[in-house]
Structures are given as C-alpha cells and as structure tokens.
Design an enzyme around this catalytic site. Structure first.
Site, short mmCIF file in Angstrom:
data_model
loop_
_atom_site.label_atom_id
_atom_site.label_comp_id
_atom_site.label_asym_id
_atom_site.label_seq_id
_atom_site.Cartn_x
_atom_site.Cartn_y
_atom_site.Cartn_z
N TYR A 145 1.58 0.01 5.48
CA TYR A 145 0.51 -0.78 4.85
C TYR A 145 0.84 -0.94 3.37
O TYR A 145 1.10 0.05 2.67
CB TYR A 145 -0.83 -0.07 5.02
CG TYR A 145 -1.99 -0.73 4.31
CD1 TYR A 145 -2.51 -1.93 4.76
CD2 TYR A 145 -2.56 -0.13 3.18
CE1 TYR A 145 -3.58 -2.53 4.11
CE2 TYR A 145 -3.63 -0.73 2.53
CZ TYR A 145 -4.14 -1.92 3.00
OH TYR A 145 -5.20 -2.51 2.35
N ASP A 241 7.72 1.01 -1.77
CA ASP A 241 6.28 1.11 -2.01
C ASP A 241 5.93 2.59 -2.11
O ASP A 241 5.79 3.28 -1.11
CB ASP A 241 5.51 0.44 -0.89
CG ASP A 241 4.00 0.53 -1.08
OD1 ASP A 241 3.56 1.22 -2.02
OD2 ASP A 241 3.27 -0.09 -0.29
N LYS A 269 -2.47 4.98 -7.45
CA LYS A 269 -3.14 6.24 -7.16
C LYS A 269 -2.98 7.28 -8.27
O LYS A 269 -3.66 7.19 -9.29
CB LYS A 269 -2.71 6.76 -5.79
CG LYS A 269 -3.09 5.81 -4.64
CD LYS A 269 -2.82 6.39 -3.29
CE LYS A 269 -3.13 5.40 -2.18
NZ LYS A 269 -4.56 5.13 -1.99
#
Length: 432
Positions: A145, A241, A269
């Site tokens: 994702y 990623d 994050k």
C-alpha cells in the site's frame, strides 16, 4: 468486562457527520466488528479511551510515535513552536535543519522535498519518476500500500484489503490502472517477466522493502537486489517506500539492512514525530526536476510547516543505535512470548518482526506475500482482538496491519502483554 458505552455513543454521533463515522477507514473496526474506541489521551506506552479504560498501545498512531505518546521533550518543543506561529507559507531554517538531519541518517536522500503525508510523498515520487524518465508505466507489488492516490491503489494491501477489491472500486480510472503493472511480492521470476515485456516503458518500480500493509513481510535480499538490477539496466527508477519502515525497521531505514541504494525514497510517520508530514527525495540530479528547479510540478501550502518540522527534529534528535537495540530486543522478546502462548494453546500462528515493526498471523505459514496473508483466519483474529482489548492490550484492528514498539514500552509491559495474550487465547477457547 470493560465498559465501552461512551465510545459507542460517540461513534453513533460521528456517523451522522463522517462517512462510516471515521476519517480513515480501518479505524472503524469493520474488520473486527463492533464500534471503535474513542481516545481521550495518550501517555507513554498507554492510551485512555473516553470511558476511562487504559490500554498498552501497540498501534502508536499507526507507527509515528516511536517515543510513545506525549514525549516530554517533543511536547516542550512543540509548545514553544506553537507560540511562534503555526504556519507562515514561507521558508524557515527548520526545514533545512530537518533535511540535514534526515540526510545524515539516510544518505541516499541527497535532496528532498517536505510534504504533508505519506500519500502525497509517494504520489509525488511517482509523478517525478514519470517526468524524469518520460515514461508512463509504474510497477508495484500486490499487497503493498502506497497511499490512496489513483495510480497506486491497484492491488493495494492494508485497509483496501479489509474493505474491497480495488479492481472494482469506483473512482479509479481504467487508464490509470492500465499504466500500473502489478506483480506478487517477493516474486523474482514475475518481475523479470514484466521487465522483459515492458522494460522500455517502465518509469519506475515502487516497493515497500519491508512490507507493512499486509502485516510485516520482509522483502527477500534476492528479490530487492533483482529490483535494483532490473531498474538500472532498463533506465527505470527504483523507489523505496519507507513511509512505514523508515526509522522503524532500523535507524537508517530498511535500505541499510539490505545495502541497496534506491533512486528515490519516501518517508513519513516517525519523521514527523506524530504530526502530518511526508518526505520524498533521492539523487540530486533527479530531484532537480521538481519545481521551481525543473518542470515536474509539486506545491503544498503546509509543506514544511514549522510544527511538523519541529516534531520531526525533536523526535529524530532522541533516536540512536542504542535505543534501537533496546527496542528491538523487547520486540524479539514479545514475539517469542506470543509464539509460545499460541503454541501452548494449539493455535496456528506465524509471527514476523523487523526492528520495531511486528505482526502476528493466525496462519500456519509461511507468509511471504499477499496470497499467503489471505489464508489467515480473520474470524479468529476478530475474536482474539476483542479478547485482547478486555485485557488492556490495543493492537491494530485488522489482520492486514502492523504493530509497533516504542521506547516507552518497558520490560514489565512486555511481560504484561504476553500474559494478556495467554489469557486471550483462553478466553477465545472458552467461547467456541
């Protein structure tokens, strides 16, 4: 039994104003049933819901809070920053300082652009890859994702897997799906075949080197090295990623574990210390294609805002190798305890962990890709998740998500968690 009445009432009210009652879908507890917890506050390794229940938290805002909730130094630094203003829409020294700090830890980011989310970072990296190579096709891996932008929702994991098959999802144009090629994760022969057929059309390959959106599944060294070789030979870009694995799988990111240098990296994050932030960056010659230096457009009103930069600087300043050694050791201990508890109760389980990332699958294993993950017993998971809540342990409310360790989790917390897992296995057994 814990009482969740206030959370239930809050969810009923929020559902009148927000689709599904939430602002991000996995929060709705659809995968496990029931109503989500509404949180009143966090403190260190714990969160407290509006009913007054206290939990050991292993979600940690889905990863950012590596220093736990309301870390005193981060709070102090943010309070000072707020007093100076929340956003200026103009450059600050903070942006440069955070960029220098990130580059010192992850050297492959020779130049970078600050954004406001991981989704924005990956979307922008894809646009840059297409603009830089003058090609259209992107390769991604089933179960990875990369945010909810159209090009990257094809065969995504995480919340997408929880809710629907994205091939049937309205709103994603077929022509965008056509330019996104998908391959099974860790499938070396599959990616070789794609490059054999489309190599000259491929702008880039985007991959989670440590997959975290179908639970924790590490890429194999051979798989990731194959991606590096194929992209280099074809003139395509390799995009790591690391929105989740950056500062989580290891201090210097997953790329340091594999000794592979990607062309572009996306971060998020942890790098914001709990505030909305994302980063995309890589080789200077590529990043120079971003406006205003080059023709590939990117802009953002709140990109690099002083609060997010302060949160990131305050968090990264407290991280070092010794802290990672401590957190990793506690993650190792927890995984050993969870596996032992499941084995003692005769429950098939596979546990995975890398650095401070961990997950458990109710699945005999092995679990190496999304097809393997889908063999997990999600019905048992839902029952077990609710049993854990009753014992004061808050884990990700989906079999397809990752849990995290923080610097605030103590040895006693690990022992408490293992005991709670044992008790939850007993509870589920009694309900059969």
């Amino acid at each position: 039994m814990l009482n969740f009445e206030k959370s239930k009432q809050a969810f009923q009210e929020s559902s009148r104003y927000l689709p599904g009652g939430v602002n991000s879908p996995v929060r709705a507890f659809k995968n496990v049933g029931g109503e989500p917890l509404f949180i009143a506050k966090g403190d260190g390794a714990h969160i407290f819901d509006i009913d007054g229940n206290r939990y050991l938290d292993y979600v940690l805002s889905w990863g950012p809070l590596i220093l736990g909730h309301a870390d005193p130094q981060v709070v102090k630094d943010l309070q000072a920053a707020v007093a100076r203003g929340t956003s200026y829409g103009a450059p600050t020294i903070l942006e440069t300082e955070l960029a220098k700090k990130i580059q010192a830890i992850v050297p492959s980011l020779e130049m970078m652009r600050m954004v406001s989310s991981g989704t924005e970072a990956t979307m922008s990296a894809i646009r840059l890859a297409r603009g830089y190579t003058h090609r259209d096709k992107i390769v991604k891996f089933i179960g990875n994702y990369h945010g909810h932008s159209d090009s990257l929702l094809v065969d995504a994991g995480s919340g997408v897997a929880t809710f629907n098959d994205i091939h049937e999802a309205p709103g994603v144009p077929e022509d965008l799906a056509y330019d996104t090629l998908t391959v099974a994760y860790n499938d070396i022969e599959g990616i070789k075949q794609v490059f054999s057929a489309h190599g000259e059309e491929i702008a880039g390959v985007i991959v989670e080197p440590i997959a975290g959106n179908m639970g924790v599944i590490p890429g194999t060294a051979d798989f990731l090295q194959t991606l590096r070789t194929l992209t280099s030979e074809a003139g395509a870009l390799l995009i790591f990623d690391e929105v989740m694995s950056g500062f989580r799988a290891a201090f210097h990111g997953a790329q340091s574990l594999y000794h592979i240098t990607p062309d572009l990296t996306t971060l998020g994050k942890v790098v914001g210390g709990g505030l909305p932030v994302g980063v995309f960056g890589g080789r200077k010659e590529i990043m120079k294609w971003i406006t205003p230096d080059g023709p590939v457009y990117h802009a953002g009103t709140l990109s690099g805002n002083p609060l997010a930069m302060t949160g990131g600087l305050s968090t990264l300043a407290q991280l070092d190798e010794s802290l990672y050694k401590q957190m990793t050791a506690r993650t190792d201990e927890l995984m050993t305890g969870i596996k032992g508890a499941a084995d003692a109760h005769g429950v098939p389980i596979t546990v995975h962990h890398v650095g401070t990332m961990w997950s458990y699958f109710f699945n005999q294993g092995p679990v190496n890709n999304f097809d393997d993950v889908q063999k997990s017993d999600v019905t048992y998971f839902a029952k077990f998740f609710k049993a854990l809540l009753q014992h004061g342990i808050y884990t990700a409310p989906s079999q397809f998500e990752t849990n995290f360790m923080s610097s605030k989790h103590t040895e006693a917390d690990i022992e408490t968690t293992i005991a709670a897992f044992n008790a939850a296995f007993d509870d589920v057994a009694r309900t059969k």
